[in-house]
Motif scaffolding. Structure first.
Motif, PDB file in Angstrom:
ATOM      1  N   ALA A 167       0.908  -1.339   0.040  1.00  0.00           N
ATOM      2  CA  ALA A 167      -0.016  -0.085   0.035  1.00  0.00           C
ATOM      3  C   ALA A 167       0.819   1.455   0.116  1.00  0.00           C
ATOM      4  O   ALA A 167       0.523   2.178   0.643  1.00  0.00           O
ATOM      5  CB  ALA A 167      -1.035   0.124   1.090  1.00  0.00           C
ATOM      6  N   ALA A 168       1.945   1.166  -0.656  1.00  0.00           N
ATOM      7  CA  ALA A 168       2.863   2.270  -0.652  1.00  0.00           C
ATOM      8  C   ALA A 168       2.194   3.265  -1.375  1.00  0.00           C
ATOM      9  O   ALA A 168       1.788   3.346  -2.626  1.00  0.00           O
ATOM     10  CB  ALA A 168       4.346   1.909  -1.429  1.00  0.00           C
ATOM     11  N   PRO A 169       2.299   4.631  -1.190  1.00  0.00           N
ATOM     12  CA  PRO A 169       1.719   5.977  -1.853  1.00  0.00           C
ATOM     13  C   PRO A 169       2.552   6.389  -2.893  1.00  0.00           C
ATOM     14  O   PRO A 169       3.834   5.904  -2.895  1.00  0.00           O
ATOM     15  CB  PRO A 169       1.689   6.928  -0.663  1.00  0.00           C
ATOM     16  CG  PRO A 169       2.679   6.648   0.108  1.00  0.00           C
ATOM     17  CD  PRO A 169       2.894   5.156   0.094  1.00  0.00           C
ATOM     18  N   THR A 170       2.201   6.989  -3.467  1.00  0.00           N
ATOM     19  CA  THR A 170       2.976   7.660  -4.687  1.00  0.00           C
ATOM     20  C   THR A 170       3.808   8.810  -3.755  1.00  0.00           C
ATOM     21  O   THR A 170       3.504   9.097  -2.647  1.00  0.00           O
ATOM     22  CB  THR A 170       2.365   8.687  -5.507  1.00  0.00           C
ATOM     23  OG1 THR A 170       1.687   9.725  -4.922  1.00  0.00           O
ATOM     24  CG2 THR A 170       1.333   8.041  -6.516  1.00  0.00           C
ATOM     25  N   ARG A 171       5.180   9.251  -3.972  1.00  0.00           N
ATOM     26  CA  ARG A 171       5.986   9.914  -3.341  1.00  0.00           C
ATOM     27  C   ARG A 171       6.809  10.619  -4.041  1.00  0.00           C
ATOM     28  O   ARG A 171       7.398  10.353  -5.110  1.00  0.00           O
ATOM     29  CB  ARG A 171       6.808   8.685  -2.436  1.00  0.00           C
ATOM     30  CG  ARG A 171       7.459   9.487  -1.108  1.00  0.00           C
ATOM     31  CD  ARG A 171       8.146   8.687  -0.546  1.00  0.00           C
ATOM     32  NE  ARG A 171       9.767   8.555  -0.889  1.00  0.00           N
ATOM     33  CZ  ARG A 171      10.796   8.046  -0.305  1.00  0.00           C
ATOM     34  NH1 ARG A 171      10.264   7.111   0.625  1.00  0.00           N
ATOM     35  NH2 ARG A 171      11.866   8.238  -0.822  1.00  0.00           N
ATOM     36  N   ALA A 172       7.188  11.945  -3.376  1.00  0.00           N
ATOM     37  CA  ALA A 172       8.428  12.820  -3.854  1.00  0.00           C
ATOM     38  C   ALA A 172       9.330  13.168  -2.687  1.00  0.00           C
ATOM     39  O   ALA A 172       8.686  13.406  -1.529  1.00  0.00           O
ATOM     40  CB  ALA A 172       7.708  14.023  -4.621  1.00  0.00           C
ATOM     41  N   THR A 173      10.439  13.185  -3.008  1.00  0.00           N
ATOM     42  CA  THR A 173      11.384  13.564  -2.000  1.00  0.00           C
ATOM     43  C   THR A 173      12.438  14.394  -2.383  1.00  0.00           C
ATOM     44  O   THR A 173      12.939  14.332  -3.528  1.00  0.00           O
ATOM     45  CB  THR A 173      12.179  12.251  -1.397  1.00  0.00           C
ATOM     46  OG1 THR A 173      11.192  11.247  -1.201  1.00  0.00           O
ATOM     47  CG2 THR A 173      12.994  12.720  -0.242  1.00  0.00           C
ATOM     48  N   ALA A 174      12.549  15.491  -1.554  1.00  0.00           N
ATOM     49  CA  ALA A 174      13.595  16.487  -2.394  1.00  0.00           C
ATOM     50  C   ALA A 174      14.519  17.220  -1.066  1.00  0.00           C
ATOM     51  O   ALA A 174      14.029  16.943   0.267  1.00  0.00           O
ATOM     52  CB  ALA A 174      12.878  17.567  -2.651  1.00  0.00           C
ATOM     53  N   GLN A 175      15.473  17.687  -1.084  1.00  0.00           N
ATOM     54  CA  GLN A 175      16.173  18.277  -0.322  1.00  0.00           C
ATOM     55  C   GLN A 175      15.687  19.932  -0.023  1.00  0.00           C
ATOM     56  O   GLN A 175      15.228  20.576  -1.130  1.00  0.00           O
ATOM     57  CB  GLN A 175      17.568  18.276  -0.699  1.00  0.00           C
ATOM     58  CG  GLN A 175      18.583  19.361   0.611  1.00  0.00           C
ATOM     59  CD  GLN A 175      20.185  18.780   0.130  1.00  0.00           C
ATOM     60  OE1 GLN A 175      20.380  17.737  -0.030  1.00  0.00           O
ATOM     61  NE2 GLN A 175      20.822  20.047  -0.062  1.00  0.00           N
ATOM     62  N   CYS A 176      15.753  20.438   0.870  1.00  0.00           N
ATOM     63  CA  CYS A 176      15.217  21.984   1.198  1.00  0.00           C
ATOM     64  C   CYS A 176      15.913  22.414   2.400  1.00  0.00           C
ATOM     65  O   CYS A 176      16.062  21.651   3.128  1.00  0.00           O
ATOM     66  CB  CYS A 176      13.821  22.124   1.157  1.00  0.00           C
ATOM     67  SG  CYS A 176      13.109  21.660   2.477  1.00  0.00           S
ATOM     68  N   ASP A 177      15.970  23.518   2.525  1.00  0.00           N
ATOM     69  CA  ASP A 177      16.237  24.401   3.715  1.00  0.00           C
ATOM     70  C   ASP A 177      14.907  24.486   4.553  1.00  0.00           C
ATOM     71  O   ASP A 177      13.805  24.673   4.039  1.00  0.00           O
ATOM     72  CB  ASP A 177      16.460  26.032   3.563  1.00  0.00           C
ATOM     73  CG  ASP A 177      17.766  26.122   2.595  1.00  0.00           C
ATOM     74  OD1 ASP A 177      18.667  25.388   2.667  1.00  0.00           O
ATOM     75  OD2 ASP A 177      17.835  27.162   1.807  1.00  0.00           O
ATOM     76  N   MET A 178      15.300  23.841   5.922  1.00  0.00           N
ATOM     77  CA  MET A 178      14.063  23.850   6.739  1.00  0.00           C
ATOM     78  C   MET A 178      13.881  25.136   7.484  1.00  0.00           C
ATOM     79  O   MET A 178      14.520  25.805   7.571  1.00  0.00           O
ATOM     80  CB  MET A 178      14.333  22.484   7.840  1.00  0.00           C
ATOM     81  CG  MET A 178      14.678  21.253   7.115  1.00  0.00           C
ATOM     82  SD  MET A 178      13.390  20.668   6.058  1.00  0.00           S
ATOM     83  CE  MET A 178      13.613  19.145   6.131  1.00  0.00           C
ATOM     84  N   GLY A 179      12.625  25.049   8.202  1.00  0.00           N
ATOM     85  CA  GLY A 179      11.955  26.227   8.808  1.00  0.00           C
ATOM     86  C   GLY A 179      12.875  26.333  10.177  1.00  0.00           C
ATOM     87  O   GLY A 179      12.723  27.356  10.774  1.00  0.00           O
ATOM     88  N   ALA A 180      13.660  25.429  10.845  1.00  0.00           N
ATOM     89  CA  ALA A 180      14.322  25.397  11.828  1.00  0.00           C
ATOM     90  C   ALA A 180      15.721  24.722  11.604  1.00  0.00           C
ATOM     91  O   ALA A 180      15.695  23.554  10.881  1.00  0.00           O
ATOM     92  CB  ALA A 180      13.433  24.717  13.072  1.00  0.00           C
ATOM     93  N   PRO A 181      16.828  25.069  11.986  1.00  0.00           N
ATOM     94  CA  PRO A 181      17.950  24.496  11.691  1.00  0.00           C
ATOM     95  C   PRO A 181      18.070  22.856  12.167  1.00  0.00           C
ATOM     96  O   PRO A 181      18.857  22.275  11.734  1.00  0.00           O
ATOM     97  CB  PRO A 181      18.981  25.251  12.343  1.00  0.00           C
ATOM     98  CG  PRO A 181      18.515  26.186  13.142  1.00  0.00           C
ATOM     99  CD  PRO A 181      16.866  26.311  13.052  1.00  0.00           C
ATOM    100  N   ASP A 182      17.433  22.466  13.436  1.00  0.00           N
ATOM    101  CA  ASP A 182      17.744  21.395  13.884  1.00  0.00           C
ATOM    102  C   ASP A 182      16.426  20.447  13.024  1.00  0.00           C
ATOM    103  O   ASP A 182      16.749  19.162  13.527  1.00  0.00           O
ATOM    104  CB  ASP A 182      17.546  21.124  15.337  1.00  0.00           C
ATOM    105  CG  ASP A 182      16.464  21.984  15.801  1.00  0.00           C
ATOM    106  OD1 ASP A 182      15.354  22.515  15.094  1.00  0.00           O
ATOM    107  OD2 ASP A 182      16.082  21.992  16.901  1.00  0.00           O
ATOM    108  N   VAL A 183      15.610  20.615  12.322  1.00  0.00           N
ATOM    109  CA  VAL A 183      14.736  19.685  11.741  1.00  0.00           C
ATOM    110  C   VAL A 183      15.541  19.030  10.584  1.00  0.00           C
ATOM    111  O   VAL A 183      15.960  19.723   9.569  1.00  0.00           O
ATOM    112  CB  VAL A 183      13.438  20.523  10.998  1.00  0.00           C
ATOM    113  CG1 VAL A 183      12.664  19.851  10.141  1.00  0.00           C
ATOM    114  CG2 VAL A 183      12.726  21.291  12.372  1.00  0.00           C
TER     115      VAL A 183
END
Length: 119
Positions: A91-107
């Motif tokens: 039952a795996a969903p469709t998925r997209a994964t990307a790198q991004c700058d997070m809203g907090a540095p420890d996320v």
């Protein structure tokens, strides 16, 4: 016209929104951000399961997921290890994964999902 149900809404956002047989779970992150990518991913997925349950569904009904990772070169494999163990069998969903700058540095990871509401 279907009603819209909002779960844990404040001035800025709802944590989840149920509409027309679907639940949209907003970006979830770990509470204990001292954890590594595996720990943060596990915590995030627990939160997602909780919101899916509040909406009357579960991870076996996921339709799509968006995953953001702070450092994809470093953490993609560890996140995938936890994700692959967590998703419902066949039952795996469709998925997209990307790198991004997070809203907090420890996320290290943030995940959004959409699921069908159980009928």
């Amino acid at each position: 016209m279907s009603d819209i149900a909002r779960i844990e809404t404040d001035k800025r956002r709802s944590r989840a929104v149920v509409y027309n047989g679907m639940v949209f779970v907003g970006g979830m992150t770990a509470d204990d951000r001292s954890q590594d990518i595996k720990g943060q991913t596990r915590q995030t997925l627990v939160k997602i399961e909780e919101f899916l349950a509040k909406a009357g569904t579960d991870k076996s009904r996921l339709l799509t997921a968006q995953i953001w990772i702070k450092d994809i070169a470093k953490d993609f494999e560890g996140m995938n290890e936890v994700w692959n163990a967590w998703t419902a069998r066949n039952a795996a969903p469709t998925r997209a994964t990307a790198q991004c700058d997070m809203g907090a540095p420890d996320v290290l990871v943030e995940i959004i999902v959409t699921a069908a509401v159980s009928q």
